[in-house]
Design a protein around this motif. Structure first.
Motif, PDB file in Angstrom:
ATOM      1  N   ASP A 181       0.811  -1.217   0.000  1.00  0.00           N
ATOM      2  CA  ASP A 181       0.000   0.000   0.000  1.00  0.00           C
ATOM      3  C   ASP A 181       0.846   1.269   0.000  1.00  0.00           C
ATOM      4  OD1 ASP A 181      -2.345  -1.444  -0.009  1.00  0.00           O
ATOM      5  OD2 ASP A 181      -2.571  -1.415   2.169  1.00  0.00           O
ATOM      6  N   ILE A 182       2.016   1.228   0.635  1.00  0.00           N
ATOM      7  CA  ILE A 182       2.804   2.452   0.804  1.00  0.00           C
ATOM      8  C   ILE A 182       3.990   2.527  -0.155  1.00  0.00           C
ATOM      9  CG2 ILE A 182       2.147   2.646   3.236  1.00  0.00           C
ATOM     10  CD1 ILE A 182       4.894   1.549   3.984  1.00  0.00           C
ATOM     11  N   THR A 183       4.097   1.557  -1.060  1.00  0.00           N
ATOM     12  CA  THR A 183       5.183   1.566  -2.033  1.00  0.00           C
ATOM     13  C   THR A 183       4.614   1.367  -3.424  1.00  0.00           C
ATOM     14  OG1 THR A 183       5.556  -0.813  -1.761  1.00  0.00           O
ATOM     15  CG2 THR A 183       6.893   0.659  -0.395  1.00  0.00           C
ATOM     16  N   THR A 184       5.431   1.640  -4.424  1.00  0.00           N
ATOM     17  CA  THR A 184       5.043   1.392  -5.802  1.00  0.00           C
ATOM     18  C   THR A 184       5.754   0.137  -6.300  1.00  0.00           C
ATOM     19  OG1 THR A 184       6.812   2.867  -6.530  1.00  0.00           O
ATOM     20  CG2 THR A 184       4.605   3.804  -6.321  1.00  0.00           C
ATOM     21  N   PRO A 185       5.160  -0.594  -7.226  1.00  0.00           N
ATOM     22  CA  PRO A 185       5.790  -1.822  -7.723  1.00  0.00           C
ATOM     23  C   PRO A 185       7.163  -1.539  -8.315  1.00  0.00           C
ATOM     24  CG  PRO A 185       3.511  -1.673  -8.457  1.00  0.00           C
ATOM     25  CD  PRO A 185       3.845  -0.347  -7.843  1.00  0.00           C
ATOM     26  N   GLY A 186       8.091  -2.459  -8.049  1.00  0.00           N
ATOM     27  CA  GLY A 186       9.428  -2.295  -8.588  1.00  0.00           C
ATOM     28  C   GLY A 186      10.498  -2.377  -7.518  1.00  0.00           C
ATOM     29  N   LYS A 187      11.576  -1.673  -7.761  1.00  0.00           N
ATOM     30  CA  LYS A 187      12.760  -1.777  -6.916  1.00  0.00           C
ATOM     31  C   LYS A 187      12.493  -1.311  -5.491  1.00  0.00           C
ATOM     32  CE  LYS A 187      17.631  -0.445  -6.729  1.00  0.00           C
ATOM     33  NZ  LYS A 187      18.724   0.318  -7.409  1.00  0.00           N
ATOM     34  N   ASP A 188      11.745  -0.217  -5.333  1.00  0.00           N
ATOM     35  CA  ASP A 188      11.480   0.322  -3.996  1.00  0.00           C
ATOM     36  C   ASP A 188      10.747  -0.687  -3.130  1.00  0.00           C
ATOM     37  OD1 ASP A 188      11.275   2.490  -1.991  1.00  0.00           O
ATOM     38  OD2 ASP A 188       9.138   2.381  -2.462  1.00  0.00           O
ATOM     39  N   ARG A 189       9.723  -1.339  -3.698  1.00  0.00           N
ATOM     40  CA  ARG A 189       8.965  -2.329  -2.924  1.00  0.00           C
ATOM     41  C   ARG A 189       9.836  -3.532  -2.585  1.00  0.00           C
ATOM     42  NH1 ARG A 189       3.252  -3.946  -5.271  1.00  0.00           N
ATOM     43  NH2 ARG A 189       2.928  -1.777  -4.626  1.00  0.00           N
ATOM     44  N   ALA A 190      10.631  -3.995  -3.534  1.00  0.00           N
ATOM     45  CA  ALA A 190      11.498  -5.149  -3.293  1.00  0.00           C
ATOM     46  C   ALA A 190      12.499  -4.857  -2.174  1.00  0.00           C
ATOM     47  CB  ALA A 190      12.236  -5.526  -4.571  1.00  0.00           C
ATOM     48  N   ILE A 191      13.067  -3.643  -2.175  1.00  0.00           N
ATOM     49  CA  ILE A 191      14.030  -3.265  -1.139  1.00  0.00           C
ATOM     50  C   ILE A 191      13.360  -3.220   0.230  1.00  0.00           C
ATOM     51  CG2 ILE A 191      15.468  -1.373  -0.276  1.00  0.00           C
ATOM     52  CD1 ILE A 191      16.154  -0.720  -3.158  1.00  0.00           C
ATOM     53  N   LYS A 192      12.164  -2.633   0.289  1.00  0.00           N
ATOM     54  CA  LYS A 192      11.446  -2.543   1.565  1.00  0.00           C
ATOM     55  C   LYS A 192      11.128  -3.930   2.118  1.00  0.00           C
ATOM     56  CE  LYS A 192      10.657   1.949   2.311  1.00  0.00           C
ATOM     57  NZ  LYS A 192      11.422   2.527   1.210  1.00  0.00           N
ATOM     58  N   ILE A 193      10.682  -4.834   1.259  1.00  0.00           N
ATOM     59  CA  ILE A 193      10.349  -6.180   1.705  1.00  0.00           C
ATOM     60  C   ILE A 193      11.603  -6.914   2.177  1.00  0.00           C
ATOM     61  CG2 ILE A 193       9.528  -8.442   0.918  1.00  0.00           C
ATOM     62  CD1 ILE A 193       7.531  -7.006  -0.862  1.00  0.00           C
ATOM     63  N   THR A 194      12.701  -6.743   1.452  1.00  0.00           N
ATOM     64  CA  THR A 194      13.953  -7.398   1.833  1.00  0.00           C
ATOM     65  C   THR A 194      14.444  -6.894   3.184  1.00  0.00           C
ATOM     66  OG1 THR A 194      14.570  -7.639  -0.505  1.00  0.00           O
ATOM     67  CG2 THR A 194      16.323  -7.847   1.125  1.00  0.00           C
ATOM     68  N   ILE A 195      14.393  -5.585   3.395  1.00  0.00           N
ATOM     69  CA  ILE A 195      14.821  -5.011   4.669  1.00  0.00           C
ATOM     70  C   ILE A 195      13.945  -5.510   5.806  1.00  0.00           C
ATOM     71  CG2 ILE A 195      15.045  -2.866   5.982  1.00  0.00           C
ATOM     72  CD1 ILE A 195      15.800  -1.466   3.389  1.00  0.00           C
ATOM     73  N   LEU A 196      12.641  -5.550   5.566  1.00  0.00           N
ATOM     74  CA  LEU A 196      11.714  -6.016   6.599  1.00  0.00           C
ATOM     75  C   LEU A 196      11.980  -7.474   6.951  1.00  0.00           C
ATOM     76  CD1 LEU A 196       9.227  -5.469   8.358  1.00  0.00           C
ATOM     77  CD2 LEU A 196       7.804  -6.191   6.431  1.00  0.00           C
ATOM     78  N   GLU A 197      12.132  -8.323   5.945  1.00  0.00           N
ATOM     79  CA  GLU A 197      12.396  -9.739   6.206  1.00  0.00           C
ATOM     80  C   GLU A 197      13.730  -9.935   6.922  1.00  0.00           C
ATOM     81  OE1 GLU A 197      12.145 -11.584   2.404  1.00  0.00           O
ATOM     82  OE2 GLU A 197       9.968 -11.820   2.471  1.00  0.00           O
ATOM     83  N   GLY A 198      14.736  -9.178   6.519  1.00  0.00           N
ATOM     84  CA  GLY A 198      16.028  -9.280   7.181  1.00  0.00           C
ATOM     85  C   GLY A 198      15.964  -8.849   8.631  1.00  0.00           C
ATOM     86  N   THR A 199      15.241  -7.767   8.899  1.00  0.00           N
ATOM     87  CA  THR A 199      15.083  -7.289  10.277  1.00  0.00           C
ATOM     88  C   THR A 199      14.371  -8.321  11.135  1.00  0.00           C
ATOM     89  OG1 THR A 199      14.964  -4.997   9.481  1.00  0.00           O
ATOM     90  CG2 THR A 199      14.167  -5.429  11.706  1.00  0.00           C
ATOM     91  N   LEU A 200      13.315  -8.908  10.604  1.00  0.00           N
ATOM     92  CA  LEU A 200      12.571  -9.920  11.358  1.00  0.00           C
ATOM     93  C   LEU A 200      13.421 -11.160  11.610  1.00  0.00           C
ATOM     94  CD1 LEU A 200       9.029  -9.728   9.681  1.00  0.00           C
ATOM     95  CD2 LEU A 200       9.821  -8.640  11.789  1.00  0.00           C
ATOM     96  N   ALA A 201      14.217 -11.556  10.616  1.00  0.00           N
ATOM     97  CA  ALA A 201      15.082 -12.727  10.796  1.00  0.00           C
ATOM     98  C   ALA A 201      16.100 -12.492  11.904  1.00  0.00           C
ATOM     99  CB  ALA A 201      15.802 -13.049   9.482  1.00  0.00           C
ATOM    100  N   ILE A 202      16.694 -11.307  11.936  1.00  0.00           N
ATOM    101  CA  ILE A 202      17.670 -10.978  12.983  1.00  0.00           C
ATOM    102  C   ILE A 202      16.988 -10.932  14.347  1.00  0.00           C
ATOM    103  CG2 ILE A 202      19.219  -9.182  13.848  1.00  0.00           C
ATOM    104  CD1 ILE A 202      19.782  -8.451  10.925  1.00  0.00           C
ATOM    105  N   ALA A 203      15.793 -10.325  14.401  1.00  0.00           N
ATOM    106  CA  ALA A 203      15.061 -10.238  15.665  1.00  0.00           C
ATOM    107  C   ALA A 203      14.707 -11.619  16.203  1.00  0.00           C
ATOM    108  CB  ALA A 203      13.787  -9.409  15.468  1.00  0.00           C
TER     109      ALA A 203
END
Length: 379
Positions: A181-203
């Protein structure tokens, strides 16, 4: 026979722009999602080792003298009788953990299918509330069980609450929906999802590691209180600071689950040429088998590491699990990025499946610590 290009998506892509209007500040929303995700998944994943080792300890006490766990060691060096009792503890613990896990994961299929469509009526935050209430109820059931010394089967009630509210699947789906909802399709969304997944994995990794130190002496009460506090805090943050990203329409006459909704799900596998449908079906079967193996493997591996011939402690198991999670996530992130340049998607799936099989087979015959680390970190 119909053919389909390798890089052609199996899911239909709608015509026209798929961009959604950003109705909240993206960076603020993203930071809040990360904080709430850390609290939620940290407390949720901490519950698994707490429940796992609590069950094992209680079973061991049942076969010990005067209700003491220490009388039934995981790796006894005494007579054959002690070894036989240890095997009984291992078998009974595995059975109880298997049934508890089945209750939570099997029931979770229902709310994911039923409540997913309600986000259009009640917004993205609705699954957050539902999932948080479920884990809070599980934590309360677990705390009462530990404090009152209730039957281990009482824990199934907590698994029921966790499953009927979507387990982690509904919460994760809502998070990804908010990212969309808060991103547009493409590189920006992929980066946000990757950062979120990485943060959750570390947590999750550090949560599992911390719990390993906390419960090594049989202390289960204080970690449970901490889990409840984290869940309550995440619920408060969701209520007060997390913004809604989807337009809600509570007046819309949407049923929870209709025939048309179910037909739409099956249409994903039915519309298109035969080759595409076959790939979709095979892919879904492979996914279900892999998920089933992963969910059932955790308890088995822990029991295997605790007993002969390895004789690891609870802390060793948790440290190993924590670092394994970090290494696996990093390897997947880097490996897929590199392999995508040279291999097709299905080839990467085959490589991953063969690696998982080799790891499990090697682990089954492991008698030394270095073999365990080899098969889990490099295979």
């Amino acid at each position: 026979m119909d053919t389909i290009e390798e890089d052609k998506p199996l899911l239909p892509v709608p015509d026209g722009s798929t961009e959604k209007p950003v109705i909240v500040r993206p960076m603020y929303q993203f930071i809040m999602l990360e904080i709430i995700g850390i609290l939620h998944f940290g407390s949720l994943m901490a519950m698994f080792p707490i429940q796992q080792f609590y069950v094992i300890d209680e079973i061991a006490k049942k076969y010990g003298e005067d209700g003491e766990k220490s009388n039934v060691d995981y790796c006894p060096k005494g007579p054959v009788f002690s070894n036989s009792t240890s095997n009984i503890v291992q078998a009974e613990s595995a059975n109880i953990l298997m049934y508890l896990g089945f209750v939570g994961t099997f029931i979770a299929v229902i709310p994911i299918l039923v409540f997913g469509s309600l986000t259009d009526r009640y917004g993205r935050k609705f699954p957050f509330y539902l999932s948080m209430v479920g884990i809070l109820l599980k934590e309360i059931v677990m705390t009462v069980t530990v404090y009152k010394g209730l039957s281990l089967w009482f824990l199934a009630l907590g698994e029921f609450f966790l499953g009927i509210t979507g387990h982690f699947g509904l919460f994760l789906a809502a998070m990804m929906g908010m990212i969309a909802d808060i991103t547009t399709p493409g590189k920006d969304r992929a980066i946000k999802i990757t950062i979120l997944e990485g943060t959750l994995a570390i947590a999750v990794a550090f949560s599992i590691l911390g719990i390993g130190f906390w419960i090594k002496d049989g202390n289960y009460r204080h970690p449970l209180i901490m889990c409840i506090a984290c869940t309550v805090l995440s619920l408060i943050l969701t209520l007060t600071l997390l913004s809604e990203t989807a337009k809600t329409n509570k007046k819309k006459n949407n049923r929870i689950c209709t025939k048309s909704v179910m037909c739409a799900c099956f249409d994903v596998y039915r519309n298109g040429n035969r080759n595409r449908n076959k790939k979709m079906l095979v892919g879904q079967i492979i996914f279900c088998i892999n998920v089933g193996a992963l969910l059932g493997k955790s308890n088995v591996v822990s029991l295997f590491l605790l007993h002969k011939p390895l004789c690891w402690s609870e802390l060793d198991v948790q440290m190993f699990t924590s670092f394994q999670l970090l290494v696996n996530w990093g390897s997947i992130l880097i490996g897929i990025r590199i392999l995508h340049k040279y291999l097709a998607d299905y080839t990467i799936i085959i490589v991953g499946t063969v690696s998982a099989i080799a790891s499990s087979v090697t682990l089954a015959f492991s008698s030394e610590d270095w073999i365990v680390y080899l098969c889990k970190y490099f295979l």
